[in-house]
Design a protein around this motif. Structure first.
Motif, PDB file in Angstrom:
ATOM      1  N   ALA A 132      10.083  13.125   2.738  1.00  0.00           N
ATOM      2  CA  ALA A 132      10.328  11.867   2.023  1.00  0.00           C
ATOM      3  C   ALA A 132       9.320  10.811   2.467  1.00  0.00           C
ATOM      4  N   GLY A 133       9.012  10.774   3.759  1.00  0.00           N
ATOM      5  CA  GLY A 133       8.005   9.845   4.253  1.00  0.00           C
ATOM      6  C   GLY A 133       6.637  10.128   3.664  1.00  0.00           C
ATOM      7  N   VAL A 134       6.284  11.387   3.559  1.00  0.00           N
ATOM      8  CA  VAL A 134       4.999  11.775   2.967  1.00  0.00           C
ATOM      9  C   VAL A 134       4.950  11.359   1.495  1.00  0.00           C
ATOM     10  N   VAL A 135       6.044  11.583   0.789  1.00  0.00           N
ATOM     11  CA  VAL A 135       6.111  11.196  -0.625  1.00  0.00           C
ATOM     12  C   VAL A 135       5.942   9.681  -0.754  1.00  0.00           C
ATOM     13  N   LEU A 136       6.631   8.927   0.095  1.00  0.00           N
ATOM     14  CA  LEU A 136       6.527   7.468   0.063  1.00  0.00           C
ATOM     15  C   LEU A 136       5.083   7.021   0.291  1.00  0.00           C
ATOM     16  N   ILE A 137       4.436   7.587   1.297  1.00  0.00           N
ATOM     17  CA  ILE A 137       3.058   7.202   1.599  1.00  0.00           C
ATOM     18  C   ILE A 137       2.122   7.614   0.467  1.00  0.00           C
ATOM     19  N   ALA A 138       2.348   8.790  -0.125  1.00  0.00           N
ATOM     20  CA  ALA A 138       1.497   9.252  -1.231  1.00  0.00           C
ATOM     21  C   ALA A 138       1.632   8.336  -2.455  1.00  0.00           C
ATOM     22  N   VAL A 139       2.856   7.956  -2.781  1.00  0.00           N
ATOM     23  CA  VAL A 139       3.063   7.042  -3.920  1.00  0.00           C
ATOM     24  C   VAL A 139       2.453   5.681  -3.601  1.00  0.00           C
ATOM     25  N   GLY A 140       2.600   5.239  -2.349  1.00  0.00           N
ATOM     26  CA  GLY A 140       1.985   3.980  -1.937  1.00  0.00           C
ATOM     27  C   GLY A 140       0.469   4.041  -2.020  1.00  0.00           C
ATOM     28  N   LEU A 141      -0.113   5.166  -1.602  1.00  0.00           N
ATOM     29  CA  LEU A 141      -1.568   5.339  -1.684  1.00  0.00           C
ATOM     30  C   LEU A 141      -2.034   5.280  -3.133  1.00  0.00           C
ATOM     31  N   LEU A 142      -1.323   5.956  -4.013  1.00  0.00           N
ATOM     32  CA  LEU A 142      -1.681   5.941  -5.429  1.00  0.00           C
ATOM     33  C   LEU A 142      -1.598   4.525  -5.993  1.00  0.00           C
ATOM     34  N   THR A 143      -0.532   3.825  -5.681  1.00  0.00           N
ATOM     35  CA  THR A 143      -0.347   2.462  -6.173  1.00  0.00           C
ATOM     36  C   THR A 143      -1.424   1.526  -5.638  1.00  0.00           C
ATOM     37  N   ALA A 144      -1.662   1.587  -4.331  1.00  0.00           N
ATOM     38  CA  ALA A 144      -2.680   0.725  -3.722  1.00  0.00           C
ATOM     39  C   ALA A 144      -4.071   1.065  -4.264  1.00  0.00           C
ATOM     40  N   SER A 145      -4.333   2.342  -4.500  1.00  0.00           N
ATOM     41  CA  SER A 145      -5.625   2.747  -5.057  1.00  0.00           C
ATOM     42  C   SER A 145      -5.838   2.180  -6.453  1.00  0.00           C
ATOM     43  N   LEU A 146      -4.788   2.227  -7.267  1.00  0.00           N
ATOM     44  CA  LEU A 146      -4.902   1.675  -8.622  1.00  0.00           C
ATOM     45  C   LEU A 146      -5.165   0.173  -8.580  1.00  0.00           C
ATOM     46  N   VAL A 147      -4.497  -0.526  -7.680  1.00  0.00           N
ATOM     47  CA  VAL A 147      -4.729  -1.967  -7.544  1.00  0.00           C
ATOM     48  C   VAL A 147      -6.146  -2.219  -7.037  1.00  0.00           C
ATOM     49  N   ALA A 148      -6.595  -1.438  -6.048  1.00  0.00           N
ATOM     50  CA  ALA A 148      -7.936  -1.618  -5.489  1.00  0.00           C
ATOM     51  C   ALA A 148      -9.012  -1.366  -6.539  1.00  0.00           C
ATOM     52  N   ILE A 149      -8.794  -0.402  -7.400  1.00  0.00           N
ATOM     53  CA  ILE A 149      -9.767  -0.101  -8.456  1.00  0.00           C
ATOM     54  C   ILE A 149      -9.954  -1.306  -9.370  1.00  0.00           C
ATOM     55  N   THR A 150      -8.883  -2.027  -9.624  1.00  0.00           N
ATOM     56  CA  THR A 150      -8.992  -3.201 -10.497  1.00  0.00           C
ATOM     57  C   THR A 150      -9.747  -4.345  -9.830  1.00  0.00           C
ATOM     58  N   GLN A 151      -9.900  -4.294  -8.501  1.00  0.00           N
ATOM     59  CA  GLN A 151     -10.598  -5.352  -7.765  1.00  0.00           C
ATOM     60  C   GLN A 151     -12.102  -5.141  -7.748  1.00  0.00           C
ATOM     61  N   GLY A 152     -12.578  -3.993  -8.165  1.00  0.00           N
ATOM     62  CA  GLY A 152     -14.011  -3.718  -8.191  1.00  0.00           C
ATOM     63  C   GLY A 152     -14.454  -2.912  -6.990  1.00  0.00           C
ATOM     64  N   PRO A 153     -15.651  -2.327  -7.072  1.00  0.00           N
ATOM     65  CA  PRO A 153     -16.136  -1.401  -6.039  1.00  0.00           C
ATOM     66  C   PRO A 153     -16.796  -2.065  -4.829  1.00  0.00           C
ATOM     67  N   SER A 154     -16.920  -3.378  -4.798  1.00  0.00           N
ATOM     68  CA  SER A 154     -17.686  -4.026  -3.729  1.00  0.00           C
ATOM     69  C   SER A 154     -17.109  -3.770  -2.340  1.00  0.00           C
ATOM     70  N   ALA A 155     -15.809  -3.747  -2.189  1.00  0.00           N
ATOM     71  CA  ALA A 155     -15.196  -3.502  -0.882  1.00  0.00           C
ATOM     72  C   ALA A 155     -15.390  -2.052  -0.445  1.00  0.00           C
ATOM     73  N   LEU A 156     -15.410  -1.142  -1.380  1.00  0.00           N
ATOM     74  CA  LEU A 156     -15.580   0.275  -1.060  1.00  0.00           C
ATOM     75  C   LEU A 156     -16.912   0.515  -0.370  1.00  0.00           C
ATOM     76  N   VAL A 157     -17.924  -0.219  -0.767  1.00  0.00           N
ATOM     77  CA  VAL A 157     -19.250  -0.092  -0.164  1.00  0.00           C
ATOM     78  C   VAL A 157     -19.197  -0.476   1.316  1.00  0.00           C
ATOM     79  N   LYS A 158     -18.367  -1.443   1.674  1.00  0.00           N
ATOM     80  CA  LYS A 158     -18.271  -1.928   3.049  1.00  0.00           C
ATOM     81  C   LYS A 158     -17.397  -1.035   3.938  1.00  0.00           C
TER      82      LYS A 158
END
Length: 99
Positions: A35-61
């Motif tokens: 259940a903890g793994v599932v929670l973290i995986a769903v959180g990772l997916l959600t945070a990734s989708l939000v980060a993608i909308t912020q643009g790639p500039s932070a990924l470079v850093k």
């Protein structure tokens, strides 16, 4: 400034809800760590989708970020896995109180 306060209030309310829901998922699966793994995986997916909308500039850093700061991920995993495993036995209220 009021938006910050409202956002953090919602986050604070979410902590015991998260604990209760994930503890219930752990009981339902018969495997709290899964259940903890599932929670973290769903959180990772959600945070990734939000980060993608912020643009790639932070990924470079990312490659130049101080590596010791990534330990926060270990702390997140410790919190999620411990609250998921302990809350059903200790009570969500008790677990949140001690956190």
């Amino acid at each position: 400034m009021p938006l910050y306060a409202i956002t953090m209030l919602a986050a604070g309310i979410g902590i015991p809800v998260l604990a209760a829901m994930n503890a219930a998922l752990g009981r339902s699966l018969g495997a709290p760590m899964l259940a903890g793994v599932v929670l973290i995986a769903v959180g990772l997916l959600t945070a990734s989708l939000v980060a993608i909308t912020q643009g790639p500039s932070a990924l470079v850093k990312l490659a130049t970020a101080p590596k010791h700061l990534f330990f926060a991920g270990v702390l997140l995993a410790f919190y999620v896995l411990s609250i998921t495993a302990i809350a059903p036995k200790f009570g969500v209220g008790n677990a949140i109180f001690f956190v």
